[in-house]
Design a protein around this motif. Structure first.
Motif, PDB file in Angstrom:
ATOM      1  N   THR A   1       0.818  -1.209   0.000  1.00 24.60           N
ATOM      2  CA  THR A   1       0.000   0.000   0.000  1.00 24.60           C
ATOM      3  C   THR A   1       0.856   1.264   0.000  1.00 24.60           C
ATOM      4  OG1 THR A   1      -0.107  -0.113   2.430  1.00 24.60           O
ATOM      5  CG2 THR A   1      -1.965  -1.052   1.197  1.00 24.60           C
ATOM      6  N   LEU A   2       0.147   2.375  -0.231  1.00 30.75           N
ATOM      7  CA  LEU A   2       0.767   3.703  -0.238  1.00 30.75           C
ATOM      8  C   LEU A   2      -0.309   4.719   0.123  1.00 30.75           C
ATOM      9  CD1 LEU A   2       2.975   5.865  -1.234  1.00 30.75           C
ATOM     10  CD2 LEU A   2       1.815   5.700  -3.434  1.00 30.75           C
ATOM     11  N   THR A   3       0.043   5.698   0.933  1.00 28.95           N
ATOM     12  CA  THR A   3      -0.858   6.824   1.189  1.00 28.95           C
ATOM     13  C   THR A   3      -0.347   8.028   0.420  1.00 28.95           C
ATOM     14  OG1 THR A   3       0.378   7.446   3.184  1.00 28.95           O
ATOM     15  CG2 THR A   3      -1.513   5.978   3.462  1.00 28.95           C
ATOM     16  N   HIS A   4      -1.258   8.717  -0.241  1.00 36.37           N
ATOM     17  CA  HIS A   4      -0.875   9.882  -1.051  1.00 36.37           C
ATOM     18  C   HIS A   4      -1.815  11.032  -0.717  1.00 36.37           C
ATOM     19  CE1 HIS A   4       0.710  12.308  -4.203  1.00 36.37           C
ATOM     20  NE2 HIS A   4      -0.338  12.201  -4.983  1.00 36.37           N
ATOM     21  N   THR A   5      -1.250  12.182  -0.405  1.00 34.85           N
ATOM     22  CA  THR A   5      -2.062  13.338  -0.011  1.00 34.85           C
ATOM     23  C   THR A   5      -1.595  14.599  -0.726  1.00 34.85           C
ATOM     24  OG1 THR A   5      -0.594  13.610   1.913  1.00 34.85           O
ATOM     25  CG2 THR A   5      -2.681  12.448   2.269  1.00 34.85           C
ATOM     26  N   PRO A   6      -1.870  14.715  -2.032  1.00 36.34           N
ATOM     27  CA  PRO A   6      -1.531  15.972  -2.717  1.00 36.34           C
ATOM     28  C   PRO A   6      -2.292  17.120  -2.074  1.00 36.34           C
ATOM     29  CG  PRO A   6      -3.021  14.655  -4.055  1.00 36.34           C
ATOM     30  CD  PRO A   6      -2.596  13.790  -2.910  1.00 36.34           C
ATOM     31  N   ASN A   7      -1.672  18.290  -2.053  1.00 34.76           N
ATOM     32  CA  ASN A   7      -2.291  19.428  -1.372  1.00 34.76           C
ATOM     33  C   ASN A   7      -2.234  20.667  -2.265  1.00 34.76           C
ATOM     34  OD1 ASN A   7      -3.407  21.020   0.642  1.00 34.76           O
ATOM     35  ND2 ASN A   7      -1.434  21.447   1.602  1.00 34.76           N
TER      36      ASN A   7
END
Length: 224
Positions: free
Chosen positions: A169-175
């Motif tokens: 898995t991977l968490t991605h949080t573009p802002n």
């Protein structure tokens, strides 16, 4: 206020002390093998597995049991392409000046950059939204409470469930992430919270050595 209604506790299973120790040790060992992976195979994952993982996430505790979350599983290639383009545009701005030098220095050992091919390659792509209003049943319009905490716990459950299934898995949080509302056709009253990527690692996939550094039990615990 309505009268409080109580029902018997069901589903609780008590284990012998020795079984408790072995169970939690096995659970811990499994979770400690989890790694954030950015190199994905396009090998498909059965929908039923993803649905079970989301059900696990939906069992998380939440403020007033309002369950202020919604999960959008993106499978359409056109939507995925649009999402990647929007996310990479935000990431280029981030690395080009929006991020502080201290932040970029912290990220350097991980080797991250603005290129996010996993948003199109990985078979599992889940956009998680936080709901400001809702309730314990669909269609209600109540104020939700402890939204960030509740959705954060649900995301943790989701990551653990996908890992338990044998996926990386991977968490991605573009802002900012507001483009997700349009791509995922979610109302503006919902706040994009996180992108969770999952699937099988690509052949030869690597992870940063820096990510293997974990604080010890003594460093993260105080008993008083």
């Amino acid at each position: 206020m309505g009268a409080e209604k109580r029902v018997p506790l069901e589903g609780f299973v008590e284990y012998a002390p020795e079984d408790m120790s072995s169970r939690v040790a096995a659970f811990t060992e499994n979770l400690r093998r989890r790694r954030t992976v950015r190199d994905y195979s396009d090998r498909p994952v059965d929908r039923a597995i993803v649905e079970q993982a989301i059900l696990a996430a939906g069992s998380a505790p939440s403020g007033a049991n309002h369950q202020p979350w919604h999960f959008v599983v993106l499978t359409d290639s056109g939507r995925r392409k649009a999402l990647r383009e929007a996310a990479e545009a935000e990431e280029r701005a981030f690395y080009a000046g929006k991020a502080s030098e201290e932040w970029l220095e912290a990220l350097a050992p991980l080797g991250t950059d603005a290129d996010k091919p996993f948003l199109e390659t990985a078979p599992v792509l889940i956009a998680v939204f936080a709901q400001k209003r809702g309730g314990e049943r669909v269609g209600q319009d109540k104020k939700n409470y402890y939204i960030n905490e509740s959705v954060g716990i649900a995301c943790g459950f989701l990551l653990a469930a996908l890992h338990e299934a044998g996926l990386v898995t991977l968490t991605h949080t573009p802002n900012p992430m507001r483009f997700l509302n349009e791509v995922c056709e979610r109302p503006v009253t919902e706040k994009p919270y996180m992108l969770i990527v999952g699937g099988y690692p690509a052949e030869g996939a690597t992870v940063p050595e820096h990510a293997l550094v974990k604080k010890s039990l003594d460093e993260i615990t105080t008993w008083l």
